[in-house]
Design a protein around this motif. Structure first.
Motif: not given
Ligand code: B1M
Length: 215
Positions: A40-42, A47-49, A57-59, A102-104, A144-146
């Motif tokens: 699932l994570l891959s 999706v992120g890429e 697109q975002l939706p 999702i990660g949090k 804290m996650s972000g």
């Molecule tokens: Co957003 N988003 N998103 N998004 N989104 C990213 C993060 C982004 C990298 C995508 C991209 O451009 N390639 C990009 C950020 C770019 C940047 O900041 N430079 C981005 C953007 C731009 C945005 C919006 C600004 C888009 C817009 O509105 N134009 C917007 C943000 C709004 C806001 O936050 N104010 C937005 C919105 C969204 C959705 C709502 C559509 C959705 C989130 C849904 C949700 O979470 N309920 C979404 C998604 C799904 C993503 C991507 C595609 C996937 C994130 C994810 O869930 N990954 C993401 C791409 C990416 O990450 N490369 C992206 C799976 C998850 C398991 O991984 O959270 O990293 P992750 O957690 C990992 C580790 O990081 C770690 O453990 C987990 C694995 O075991 N970890 C922790 C995380 N938190 C931890 C805390 C800990 C320890 C470990 O201790 C406290």
């Protein structure tokens, strides 16, 4: 498509119908956590890429996230929980201005299944709320996650705020999320925070860190 490719594809395409049947079948061969980590994570990575390169697109990202969340929720009750309980307590939140959870929530699941009490405050949490909960619940640590680049700045400000409130010694801080790097946390943020601050690459490293904090 073969089962595991199909499951990965479901995340990328945001295809929910039939998800549970595929997950049931997958669980007959591999444990639920491997399904999350290896399949699932891959899908989420793809999706992120796609989103990052403007091909999605975002939706549709949101739809993928919904399927991911549904899959994790379906798998969670099937995960092996450790017998150990009461190992420690952590307040967990996604920082102010950031909606990614999702990660949090995976961190919450892994810690909760391994004996920790997790107070999960949700998304977009200001440091005042996080600190209030940590004091109120007598937490052993703050997590804290972000995922946004700007969240890495918010985390720095949050640590400064904890310093100025004089609680850095009470709360070791664990940080995680895609925009963070180990170097940023270990070089820049340890400089900032008077207490203990550490980086977790994934939920398992988060568990390991909590075990270290509580040792
Ligand atoms: Co957003 N988003 N998103 N998004 N989104 C990213 C993060 C982004 C990298 C995508 C991209 O451009 N390639 C990009 C950020 C770019 C940047 O900041 N430079 C981005 C953007 C731009 C945005 C919006 C600004 C888009 C817009 O509105 N134009 C917007 C943000 C709004 C806001 O936050 N104010 C937005 C919105 C969204 C959705 C709502 C559509 C959705 C989130 C849904 C949700 O979470 N309920 C979404 C998604 C799904 C993503 C991507 C595609 C996937 C994130 C994810 O869930 N990954 C993401 C791409 C990416 O990450 N490369 C992206 C799976 C998850 C398991 O991984 O959270 O990293 P992750 O957690 C990992 C580790 O990081 C770690 O453990 C987990 C694995 O075991 N970890 C922790 C995380 N938190 C931890 C805390 C800990 C320890 C470990 O201790 C406290």
């Amino acid at each position: 498509l073969p089962l595991f490719e199909r499951l990965e594809r479901r995340i990328v395409d945001g295809e929910r119908a039939g998800l549970e049947a595929d997950l049931d079948e997958a669980m007959t061969t591999v444990p639920p956590l491997s399904i999350i980590n290896d399949t699932l994570l891959s899908g989420m990575k793809t999706v992120g890429e796609l989103f990052g390169s403007g091909q999605m697109q975002l939706p549709f990202v949101l739809q993928s996230a919904e399927v991911m969340k549904a899959a994790v929720a379906y798998l969670e009750p099937h995960m092996e929980a450790s017998d150990a309980a009461g190992k420690g307590r952590i307040v967990l939140a996604t920082v102010k201005g950031d909606v990614h959870d999702i990660g949090k929530n995976l961190v919450d699941i892994i810690l909760s299944n391994n004996g920790y009490e997790v107070i999960n405050l949700g998304i977009k949490q200001p440091i005042a709320t996080i600190l209030e909960a940590a004091i109120d619940k007598k937490a052993d640590a703050i997590g804290m996650s972000g995922l946004l680049v700007k969240s890495t700045v918010v985390m720095k400000e949050n640590l400064e705020e904890l310093n100025s409130r004089g609680v850095s010694g009470d709360f070791p801080v664990m940080l995680g999320g895609a925009a963070l790097t180990r170097a940023y946390v270990e070089n820049d943020l340890t400089e900032v925070y008077d207490g203990e601050v550490s980086y977790a690459r994934d939920a398992f490293e988060g568990l390991h860190l909590m075990d270290t904090i509580m040792a």
